[in-house]
Design an enzyme around this catalytic site. Sequence first.
Site, mmCIF file in Angstrom:
data_model
loop_
_atom_site.group_PDB
_atom_site.id
_atom_site.type_symbol
_atom_site.label_atom_id
_atom_site.label_comp_id
_atom_site.label_asym_id
_atom_site.label_seq_id
_atom_site.Cartn_x
_atom_site.Cartn_y
_atom_site.Cartn_z
ATOM 1 N N GLU A 71 146.215 -12.098 15.232
ATOM 2 C CA GLU A 71 145.903 -12.539 13.874
ATOM 3 C C GLU A 71 144.461 -13.050 13.804
ATOM 4 O OE1 GLU A 71 147.907 -11.539 11.803
ATOM 5 O OE2 GLU A 71 149.826 -12.555 11.711
ATOM 6 N N HIS A 130 144.332 -7.606 11.458
ATOM 7 C CA HIS A 130 144.928 -7.769 12.794
ATOM 8 C C HIS A 130 145.184 -6.422 13.462
ATOM 9 C CE1 HIS A 130 149.406 -8.037 11.221
ATOM 10 N NE2 HIS A 130 149.099 -6.789 11.515
ATOM 11 N N ASP A 178 153.560 -4.965 20.806
ATOM 12 C CA ASP A 178 154.088 -6.283 20.469
ATOM 13 C C ASP A 178 155.588 -6.259 20.213
ATOM 14 O OD1 ASP A 178 153.819 -4.811 18.129
ATOM 15 O OD2 ASP A 178 152.188 -6.015 17.348
ATOM 16 N N ASN A 187 145.028 -8.089 6.995
ATOM 17 C CA ASN A 187 144.099 -9.176 7.348
ATOM 18 C C ASN A 187 143.223 -8.795 8.556
ATOM 19 O OD1 ASN A 187 145.852 -9.278 9.484
ATOM 20 N ND2 ASN A 187 146.638 -11.333 9.079
HETATM 21 C C1 F6R Z 1 152.691 -3.023 14.986
HETATM 22 C C2 F6R Z 1 151.488 -3.820 14.949
HETATM 23 C C3 F6R Z 1 150.792 -4.198 13.695
HETATM 24 C C4 F6R Z 1 150.805 -3.099 12.639
HETATM 25 C C5 F6R Z 1 150.088 -3.551 11.369
HETATM 26 C C6 F6R Z 1 150.139 -2.519 10.276
HETATM 27 O O1 F6R Z 1 153.144 -2.836 16.312
HETATM 28 O O2 F6R Z 1 151.067 -4.211 15.981
HETATM 29 O O3 F6R Z 1 149.463 -4.528 13.993
HETATM 30 O O4 F6R Z 1 150.188 -1.953 13.141
HETATM 31 O O5 F6R Z 1 150.672 -4.738 10.907
HETATM 32 O O6 F6R Z 1 151.468 -2.360 9.858
HETATM 33 P P1 F6R Z 1 151.857 -1.191 8.833
HETATM 34 O O7 F6R Z 1 151.617 0.091 9.543
HETATM 35 O O8 F6R Z 1 153.320 -1.436 8.566
HETATM 36 O O9 F6R Z 1 150.996 -1.378 7.649
#
Ligand code: F6R
Length: 265
Positions: free
Chosen positions: A144, A139, A67, A137
């Site tokens: 989301e 994701h 992303d 959450n």
């Molecule tokens: C990042 C992504 C997100 C993160 C997720 C966890 O490219 O796609 O799904 O993997 O938000 O983020 P952290 O590792 O910062 O807790």
Amino acid sequence: MDIMIFKDCEAVAEAGAQVVRNLLAEKPAAVLGMATGNTPIRMYKKLIADCENKTLSFKDVTTFNLDEYHGISPRDPKSYRAYMQKELFDHIDIDSSNTHLPACAKGEDHRVLSHQYEALIEAKGGIDLQILGLGQNGHIGFNEPTSSLGSRTRIKTLTRGTLNDNRQYFDDDDAQPHLAITMGIATILEARRIMLLATGEGKADAVRQFVEGPVSAICPASALQFHNDVIVLLDEPAASSLAYRGYYERVREQKIYLADQLKEG
Ligand code: F6R
């Protein structure tokens, strides 16, 4: 799903790095799906150290990130392109023309760009190993809660929770993009293998829901239950709400037993 629980985030990073090393030993021109965020940084550091020691090479590897924020320049230090350069690409022997992130500048047609990203993944033969983090959450990527389980790369609106989680990286609310371009859930599920890393107590509920809860768009990571080769690497705090924890440990013991039997036989 192969659930592996480790004592801390350092051990999770080492296990994750080992999965990447094993893949590149078998397939030096592998296609890797990359994640940003805090969780994979430790693992990336280990891969950088391997490259510095010349025990690992990314020279024939292709990467596709999950992303990127909408309307952000790749030169913006808050962009996921900048993150990848800083946390990994600038320190390994990868050919930068083989590193890909989805991108959509303001005013560009996101539908065309999303379609092109999918087409490029396909043209490179698909993803061998998709690395994932996990949102509090549930994701994966920026899919989301309520994302369609059949979704492909597209623009998503970030939830308030995700904006708050990532607020620390932005100077003020106005500067923080509310949109991101992300691989879809169906895109992620096409990877031949998926490795999700989750560490810290803040992830415990999401881990329980996606591993042991029903498959539901309200917990996008639960779609991983449909995939037949998913490795889930957890530290103790992230695993702390799992109801079947003892079972996952027995499964691991039995896998070792089976592997030993094969060697002996
Ligand atoms: C990042 C992504 C997100 C993160 C997720 C966890 O490219 O796609 O799904 O993997 O938000 O983020 P952290 O590792 O910062 O807790």
